[in-house]
Design a protein around this motif. Structure first.
Motif, PDB file in Angstrom:
ATOM      1  N   TYR A 248       2.656  14.104  26.397  1.00 25.72           N
ATOM      2  CA  TYR A 248       1.641  14.669  25.731  1.00 25.72           C
ATOM      3  C   TYR A 248       0.824  13.542  24.612  1.00 25.72           C
ATOM      4  CZ  TYR A 248      -0.534  16.905  21.501  1.00 25.72           C
ATOM      5  OH  TYR A 248      -1.692  17.337  20.650  1.00 25.72           O
ATOM      6  N   MET A 249       1.791  12.504  24.215  1.00 25.08           N
ATOM      7  CA  MET A 249       1.290  11.381  23.573  1.00 25.08           C
ATOM      8  C   MET A 249       0.384  10.645  24.322  1.00 25.08           C
ATOM      9  SD  MET A 249       4.333  10.385  21.143  1.00 25.08           S
ATOM     10  CE  MET A 249       3.739   9.319  20.196  1.00 25.08           C
ATOM     11  N   ASP A 250       0.779  10.309  25.586  1.00 25.96           N
ATOM     12  CA  ASP A 250       0.028   9.433  26.430  1.00 25.96           C
ATOM     13  C   ASP A 250      -1.327   9.977  26.656  1.00 25.96           C
ATOM     14  OD1 ASP A 250      -0.147   7.104  28.009  1.00 25.96           O
ATOM     15  OD2 ASP A 250       0.201   8.236  29.674  1.00 25.96           O
ATOM     16  N   GLU A 251      -1.447  11.347  26.954  1.00 26.72           N
ATOM     17  CA  GLU A 251      -2.611  11.869  27.481  1.00 26.72           C
ATOM     18  C   GLU A 251      -3.648  12.427  26.352  1.00 26.72           C
ATOM     19  OE1 GLU A 251      -1.533  15.239  29.713  1.00 26.72           O
ATOM     20  OE2 GLU A 251      -0.391  13.988  31.392  1.00 26.72           O
ATOM     21  N   ASN A 252      -3.096  12.764  25.132  1.00 28.42           N
ATOM     22  CA  ASN A 252      -3.927  13.460  24.067  1.00 28.42           C
ATOM     23  C   ASN A 252      -3.992  12.506  22.824  1.00 28.42           C
ATOM     24  OD1 ASN A 252      -4.475  16.206  25.221  1.00 28.42           O
ATOM     25  ND2 ASN A 252      -2.104  15.870  25.447  1.00 28.42           N
ATOM     26  N   THR A 253      -3.292  11.359  22.628  1.00 29.14           N
ATOM     27  CA  THR A 253      -3.423  10.504  21.650  1.00 29.14           C
ATOM     28  C   THR A 253      -3.707   8.966  21.759  1.00 29.14           C
ATOM     29  OG1 THR A 253      -1.252   9.472  21.470  1.00 29.14           O
ATOM     30  CG2 THR A 253      -1.743  11.751  20.565  1.00 29.14           C
ATOM     31  N   GLU A 254      -4.016   7.904  21.156  1.00 33.01           N
ATOM     32  CA  GLU A 254      -4.393   6.997  21.082  1.00 33.01           C
ATOM     33  C   GLU A 254      -3.192   5.845  20.996  1.00 33.01           C
ATOM     34  OE1 GLU A 254      -7.550   5.588  18.865  1.00 33.01           O
ATOM     35  OE2 GLU A 254      -8.990   7.215  19.577  1.00 33.01           O
ATOM     36  N   ILE A 255      -1.969   6.477  21.055  1.00 33.34           N
ATOM     37  CA  ILE A 255      -0.636   5.714  20.885  1.00 33.34           C
ATOM     38  C   ILE A 255      -0.323   5.133  22.116  1.00 33.34           C
ATOM     39  CG2 ILE A 255       1.776   5.900  20.132  1.00 33.34           C
ATOM     40  CD1 ILE A 255      -0.165   6.322  17.860  1.00 33.34           C
ATOM     41  N   ASN A 256       0.092   3.717  21.991  1.00 35.97           N
ATOM     42  CA  ASN A 256       0.505   2.963  23.282  1.00 35.97           C
ATOM     43  C   ASN A 256       1.956   3.539  23.719  1.00 35.97           C
ATOM     44  OD1 ASN A 256       1.113   1.150  25.166  1.00 35.97           O
ATOM     45  ND2 ASN A 256       1.205  -0.505  23.827  1.00 35.97           N
ATOM     46  N   VAL A 257       1.961   4.138  24.797  1.00 39.17           N
ATOM     47  CA  VAL A 257       3.230   4.966  25.168  1.00 39.17           C
ATOM     48  C   VAL A 257       3.657   3.845  26.265  1.00 39.17           C
ATOM     49  CG1 VAL A 257       4.445   6.703  26.080  1.00 39.17           C
ATOM     50  CG2 VAL A 257       2.685   7.411  24.380  1.00 39.17           C
ATOM     51  N   ARG A 258       4.886   3.164  26.160  1.00 40.46           N
ATOM     52  CA  ARG A 258       5.408   2.663  27.227  1.00 40.46           C
ATOM     53  C   ARG A 258       6.463   3.154  28.006  1.00 40.46           C
ATOM     54  NH1 ARG A 258       9.677  -2.010  27.175  1.00 40.46           N
ATOM     55  NH2 ARG A 258       8.960  -3.482  28.499  1.00 40.46           N
ATOM     56  N   LYS A 259       7.216   3.923  27.892  1.00 43.08           N
ATOM     57  CA  LYS A 259       8.417   4.530  28.817  1.00 43.08           C
ATOM     58  C   LYS A 259       9.273   5.487  27.971  1.00 43.08           C
ATOM     59  CE  LYS A 259      11.831   0.934  28.371  1.00 43.08           C
ATOM     60  NZ  LYS A 259      12.698   0.046  28.953  1.00 43.08           N
ATOM     61  N   TYR A 260       9.764   6.341  28.699  1.00 43.35           N
ATOM     62  CA  TYR A 260      11.024   7.134  28.349  1.00 43.35           C
ATOM     63  C   TYR A 260      12.024   6.833  29.471  1.00 43.35           C
ATOM     64  CZ  TYR A 260      10.218  10.918  31.724  1.00 43.35           C
ATOM     65  OH  TYR A 260      10.318  11.520  33.159  1.00 43.35           O
ATOM     66  N   GLU A 261      13.268   6.822  29.006  1.00 41.96           N
ATOM     67  CA  GLU A 261      14.384   6.838  29.878  1.00 41.96           C
ATOM     68  C   GLU A 261      15.767   6.946  29.005  1.00 41.96           C
ATOM     69  OE1 GLU A 261      14.341   2.689  30.939  1.00 41.96           O
ATOM     70  OE2 GLU A 261      15.153   1.907  29.224  1.00 41.96           O
ATOM     71  N   ASP A 262      16.815   7.120  29.984  1.00 42.16           N
ATOM     72  CA  ASP A 262      18.187   7.500  29.419  1.00 42.16           C
ATOM     73  C   ASP A 262      18.731   5.946  28.791  1.00 42.16           C
ATOM     74  OD1 ASP A 262      18.754   6.281  31.481  1.00 42.16           O
ATOM     75  OD2 ASP A 262      20.224   7.280  32.314  1.00 42.16           O
ATOM     76  N   ASN A 263      19.539   6.400  27.512  1.00 42.06           N
ATOM     77  CA  ASN A 263      20.069   5.374  26.732  1.00 42.06           C
ATOM     78  C   ASN A 263      21.540   5.954  26.322  1.00 42.06           C
ATOM     79  OD1 ASN A 263      20.908   3.030  25.295  1.00 42.06           O
ATOM     80  ND2 ASN A 263      18.724   2.484  25.104  1.00 42.06           N
ATOM     81  N   ASP A 264      22.388   5.317  26.354  1.00 43.45           N
ATOM     82  CA  ASP A 264      23.898   5.715  25.834  1.00 43.45           C
ATOM     83  C   ASP A 264      23.826   5.235  24.370  1.00 43.45           C
ATOM     84  OD1 ASP A 264      26.442   6.659  25.171  1.00 43.45           O
ATOM     85  OD2 ASP A 264      27.351   5.401  26.554  1.00 43.45           O
ATOM     86  N   LEU A 265      23.231   6.189  23.351  1.00 47.40           N
ATOM     87  CA  LEU A 265      23.214   5.751  22.003  1.00 47.40           C
ATOM     88  C   LEU A 265      23.998   6.798  21.183  1.00 47.40           C
ATOM     89  CD1 LEU A 265      19.399   5.118  21.615  1.00 47.40           C
ATOM     90  CD2 LEU A 265      21.123   3.528  21.950  1.00 47.40           C
ATOM     91  N   SER A 266      24.732   6.224  20.107  1.00 50.32           N
ATOM     92  CA  SER A 266      25.484   7.163  19.236  1.00 50.32           C
ATOM     93  C   SER A 266      25.247   8.405  19.036  1.00 50.32           C
ATOM     94  CB  SER A 266      26.271   6.412  18.310  1.00 50.32           C
ATOM     95  OG  SER A 266      26.988   7.090  17.361  1.00 50.32           O
ATOM     96  N   VAL A 267      23.798   8.351  18.454  1.00 49.00           N
ATOM     97  CA  VAL A 267      23.519   9.554  17.727  1.00 49.00           C
ATOM     98  C   VAL A 267      22.866  10.622  18.894  1.00 49.00           C
ATOM     99  CG1 VAL A 267      22.450   8.791  15.545  1.00 49.00           C
ATOM    100  CG2 VAL A 267      21.076   8.481  17.733  1.00 49.00           C
TER     101      VAL A 267
END
Length: 316
Positions: A248-267
């Protein structure tokens, strides 16, 4: 015959006279010392002198040993005093030095907090919502401003990540509430929360979604920039959520979206609901740092993230 007796008598009389004089000198007791006794006495005298010499040598060694021990003890005392004085001086330097550093840090914190307080979240009232057909009434979303308190996160001069996270998180919460969602903030001020505390807040709230906001940094390459969104490995709902937000952000806003991916983070690992962590940009990029500290860009970014969340929920 008479002459011999006379000579004998004279010799005997002479001896008696000598013995009598010797007896008179010794107070009446007569001691006759032979040649063997004289030799023994001389030997005894030599032994006495040797014994006395040996005793003197032993006494001298004892005195030298005592003087050596006294010197060693004195040196130990001096060294101990030096160590104590040095340690005390070092401690005082640390106390006064850290006090100065703490005052500087506290001044920076006050300045940063005051900048946050100057942000008028109500300015978002003038912004038109883009997804007016979506109603999030009944949904509970936990918004987690990363870091805080003694944990400032990334730093660039006097700019601290924890302050940017909180400023944007408050705006995101405001937008989500406009869409009808119930928002729970893990922190609303500059305070420290452990990663476990953040997950527990979300779990106790029985939230439907958890969104943690952070800033990134990579000092080895200042050209790297862009927003990243992470989900826990193997969590399909988290992956779908992250993909929808970034799409949504990449297609509808001017925000620079780099990637999405998995990550083993505590939260992400310890929360019981659908959860993502958003790295909003790189503080190591001069251009992106300028944006992240701009109130107008923070508002734009917050609306993009919030509406990305709204869009993702609407797609379920």
């Amino acid at each position: 015959m008479q002459n011999n007796r006379t000579g004998t008598n004279r010799g005997s009389s002479h001896n008696r006279s000598i013995n009598r004089r010797a007896n008179d000198r010794s107070g009446g007791s007569l001691t006759i010392i032979g040649e063997g006794d004289l030799s023994a006495n001389r030997a005894a005298g030599r032994n006495v002198r040797r014994t006395a010499g040996a005793k003197n040598t032993i006494n001298q060694k004892r005195r030298r040993k005592k003087r050596l021990l006294r010197r060693i003890w004195r040196d130990v005392v001096y060294i101990s005093l030096f160590i104590v004085v040095f340690a005390a001086a070092f401690h005082l330097l640390r106390v006064f030095g850290s006090s100065g550093d703490d005052q500087t840090v506290e001044a920076q914190k006050i300045t940063n907090v005051s900048l946050i307080e100057e942000i008028n979240v109500s300015e978002s009232e003038e912004i038109v919502l883009n997804l007016t057909d979506v109603d999030l009434t009944g949904y509970t979303i936990v918004v987690d401003p990363g870091h805080g308190g003694e944990d400032p996160g990334c730093m660039s001069g006097s700019i601290w990540e924890c302050d940017i996270n909180l400023a944007v998180a408050e705006k995101v919460a405001d937008f989500l509430e406009r869409y009808g969602a119930t928002v729970v903030m893990t922190r609303t001020e500059d305070e420290y929360l452990s990663l476990t505390d953040r997950a527990e807040i979300a779990n106790e709230a029985e939230a439907d979604y958890f969104v943690s906001l952070h800033c990134n940094s990579y000092d080895d390459d200042a050209s790297i920039s862009g927003l990243e969104c992470y989900y826990y490995p193997g969590m399909e709902d988290g992956e779908v959520f992250a993909a929808a937000i970034t799409a949504y952000m990449d297609e509808n806003t001017e925000i620079n979206v780099r990637k999405y991916e998995d990550n083993d983070l505590s939260v992400l690992r310890n929360t019981a609901m659908t959860a993502v962590l958003v790295e909003m940009g790189y503080m190591s990029s001069p251009t992106e740092l300028a944006n992240l500290t701009s109130d107008s860009y923070q508002t734009q970014l917050a609306q993009a993230i919030a509406e990305g969340i709204v869009f993702a929920i609407s797609q379920e």
